[in-house]
Design an enzyme around this catalytic site. Sequence first.
Site: not given
Ligand SMILES: COc1ccc(Cn2ccc3ccc(-c4cc(N)[nH]n4)cc32)cc1
Length: 238
Positions: A88, A116, A153, A168
Amino acid sequence: MKFEVLTIFPEIIECYIKHGVLGKALNKGIVEVKVYNLRDFTSDKHKKVDDYPYGGGAGMVMQIEPFYNAIMHLKADEKPRKLVLLSPQGRKFTQKLAQKFMEESKAMVLICGRYEGIDERVKAFVDEEVSIGDYVLSGGELAALVIIDSVVRLIPGALGDELSAVEDSFMKGFLDYPHYTRPEDFKGMKVPEVLLSGDHKKIALWRKRQALKNTLKNRPDLLKNLSPEDMRILKELC
Ligand SMILES: COc1ccc(Cn2ccc3ccc(-c4cc(N)[nH]n4)cc32)cc1
């Protein structure tokens, strides 16, 4: 192009890639996808991949060792590959980045965490940390599939219709125009007359106007570097 995916849920990836454009590209040999279960790179009998976070806090963190062992296993063939960690906190994934990945990488490793997140030290072994959007998923697998799908794609021949990838939306800098197909009248909801006219010039202009109208309404941030003609149409809409 080759994709290697590291995950504790290989079935998520394996199920998706059998279908649609990806399935066809795999059958054509344009793309290869290999999925590796991180549990196969653990050293304990319970195949443990996570542990409690140092410093406390909710949830579990994925340990570095399985990622390290898997990455070293892949690197043993000494072939170049781009290692991408899904997260994220990563760089925002866009159509432009998809194009860059397609042009620059013969092989990509997509590293999917769960829980997490993963031990920060894994980042010492990756090239890019990428987010597919400002929302939190439960793991990296869906993000990996988004990247694989959008990059495939763009590979010439993958879609079987060269125009599709070029046409696209996002490639042109604005959203797509509305699409219609049979029936012509569905419970009184009619297809726009212009699309039945056979006048291709008129249809193209109508589609451009609709695309700009949709973009102005939903994604005005995309309206940059418009051609003078597109700017003229846009001004008519305002
Ligand atoms: C609050 O911090 C958190 C951090 C990770 C998570 C769950 N999690 C574990 C690995 C993993 C890899 C990618 C992503 C992801 C990518 C995008 N664009 N959104 N979420 C999420 C991911 C929950 C909470």
